[in-house]
Scaffold this motif. Sequence first.
Motif, PDB file in Angstrom:
ATOM      1  N   GLU A 113      -3.019  -3.238   9.354  1.00 49.74           N
ATOM      2  CA  GLU A 113      -4.151  -4.162   9.241  1.00 49.74           C
ATOM      3  C   GLU A 113      -3.708  -5.525   8.699  1.00 49.74           C
ATOM      4  N   ASP A 122      -2.948  -6.173   5.601  1.00 46.78           N
ATOM      5  CA  ASP A 122      -3.559  -6.453   4.297  1.00 46.78           C
ATOM      6  C   ASP A 122      -2.738  -5.913   3.122  1.00 46.78           C
ATOM      7  N   ALA A 123      -1.539  -5.420   3.391  1.00 44.97           N
ATOM      8  CA  ALA A 123      -0.676  -4.949   2.293  1.00 44.97           C
ATOM      9  C   ALA A 123       0.784  -5.040   2.731  1.00 44.97           C
ATOM     10  N   GLU A 173      -4.946 -10.265  -6.276  1.00 47.95           N
ATOM     11  CA  GLU A 173      -4.033  -9.634  -5.331  1.00 47.95           C
ATOM     12  C   GLU A 173      -3.164  -8.638  -6.103  1.00 47.95           C
ATOM     13  N   GLY A 210      -1.348  -5.676  -2.427  1.00 49.25           N
ATOM     14  CA  GLY A 210      -2.512  -5.694  -1.536  1.00 49.25           C
ATOM     15  C   GLY A 210      -3.117  -7.076  -1.495  1.00 49.25           C
ATOM     16  N   ALA A 211      -3.759  -7.394  -0.357  1.00 53.52           N
ATOM     17  CA  ALA A 211      -4.371  -8.724  -0.217  1.00 53.52           C
ATOM     18  C   ALA A 211      -5.638  -8.838  -1.048  1.00 53.52           C
ATOM     19  N   SER A 212      -6.224  -7.695  -1.432  1.00 52.04           N
ATOM     20  CA  SER A 212      -7.441  -7.686  -2.245  1.00 52.04           C
ATOM     21  C   SER A 212      -7.421  -6.387  -3.044  1.00 52.04           C
ATOM     22  N   ALA A 269      -8.028  -3.523  -0.647  1.00 52.85           N
ATOM     23  CA  ALA A 269      -6.863  -3.208   0.184  1.00 52.85           C
ATOM     24  C   ALA A 269      -5.812  -2.479  -0.642  1.00 52.85           C
TER      25      ALA A 269
END
Length: 506
Positions: free
Chosen positions: A346, A348-349, A400, A420-422, A425
């Motif tokens: 995805e 996101d990591a 992050e 992780g992006a968030s 995530a």
Amino acid sequence: MSGQKRPDRPGADMALPASGLNLLLGTVLLLTGCAINPVTGGRDFTLMSEAEEIDKGRQAASDILKEYGRYDLPPLQAYVDAVGQRLARESHRPQLDYHFTVVDSPQVNAFALPGGHVYVTRGMLAYLNSEAELAAVLGHEIGHVTARHGVRQYSAAVATQAVATVGSLAASILMPQAGGQLAQGLQSFLGLTGNALLSGYGRGHELEADRLGAEYLARTGYDPQAMIQVIGVLKNQELFDVEIARQEGREPRRYHGIFATHPDNDTRLQEVVGEAGRPVRPSGRADGRRTEFLQQIEGIVFGDSVAHGVVRGNTFRHREMGFAVSFPPGWRVRNRPDEVAALSPEGDALVALRLFGEPRGSPADLIRARLRLAPSDRVVSMTRNGLPMALVTASVQNREPYMVAVIYHDDQAFLLAGKGASPAAYDRHRDALADSIGSFRTLADAERAAIRPLTIKIITAAGGVRYADLARDSPLGASAENHLRLLNGHYPDGEPMIGQRLKIVE
Ligand SMILES: [Zn+2]
């Protein structure tokens, strides 16, 4: 990852690493004066003088070799240089001191620096099928040099990007205050920024380079149509990736390499190649010296090289340094000279591995000395797979979140980081990140000895042989059949002809 152990410079890894591209940008910040464009004869106000151009190109060339490394096969280097020099002598700037270098990268790319430094990757050579196609690639890059696109491109890049921060993931973790880190880390990971600077000249410049390259082909006795063939080779790379992406349920890669900006059925391209006419002194070789070219590339490394570590089935193994790390299944692993990193499907990591200098005290001591920890960050010491390790998890209140481990192995410290992006995530990928960090292990002697790169082998097609037959024994995996077609210019549905020389991967 490079096998060299770096001298331990205190704090060296703390700084945002000046990648070759950053240095490149730095070298071109000074753009002055105006000069005559060698191809158009007109005045270009953004250009630096020729002496400056040559000087900047020379500085940047040493950065490029640090970033990519020269491919260590002297006869191949000599061959590629000879083909390039013949074209350069017939170009609009024959007086420049040209250098043609094969760089040790599995990526499919070619690029040029101002002043006459031209590079082609061994990854690109693997997909070409004749000397004429090689000449087309080099001729296109010479066209960028003679029309001084690099100089103009750099000035545009500097104007729009000010100081481009091609930060790596690890650096972004070490400097959490830098802001926008993951986005930059991802961009760096995907190579987008780099390729945009090195080869994203834009449509007008690409077409001009094609026109000039075709002209140089004709003057040296190659068929200018090879330019259109080469663009077909690169276009097929994209189509093949779309096919594989569909099978893997991921987004296709956006192709940012050489010639990215024009389709092969472009009528303008047909026109400019047509204008180059027929070869001035036809070589009388309708196949564009295919056999000679294949002889030259027989045995070259395909994919990762042993010196940089080899990725198979998402496990990275380094023979010289004697360790392995397994990245999460299905993640995309990118092996760069300074960092091995894996990106989640995805996007996101990330997990990234890099060298972290010599051990000093315990891993926990080194973490405390080298990372900027918050007072609340807890450092946990442990032994994992028989190796001393310290782990910091800093997920709370962090936009992050990340986990970072320092591992000691064979008189060398390694940094292995997941991010992780968030927060969401990070939670989703937390187990995968932890498993990957925990997978660092010493290689057994037998496993170490078994590491070898894939290489290109040339065979002669027996009667009735099909790509499906060749695919059965191929290490290229599930997509081997069409990958072999791609390598041999038969994508998407061609078959070998009896007696034809073919590339396979062993
Ligand atoms: Zn180009």
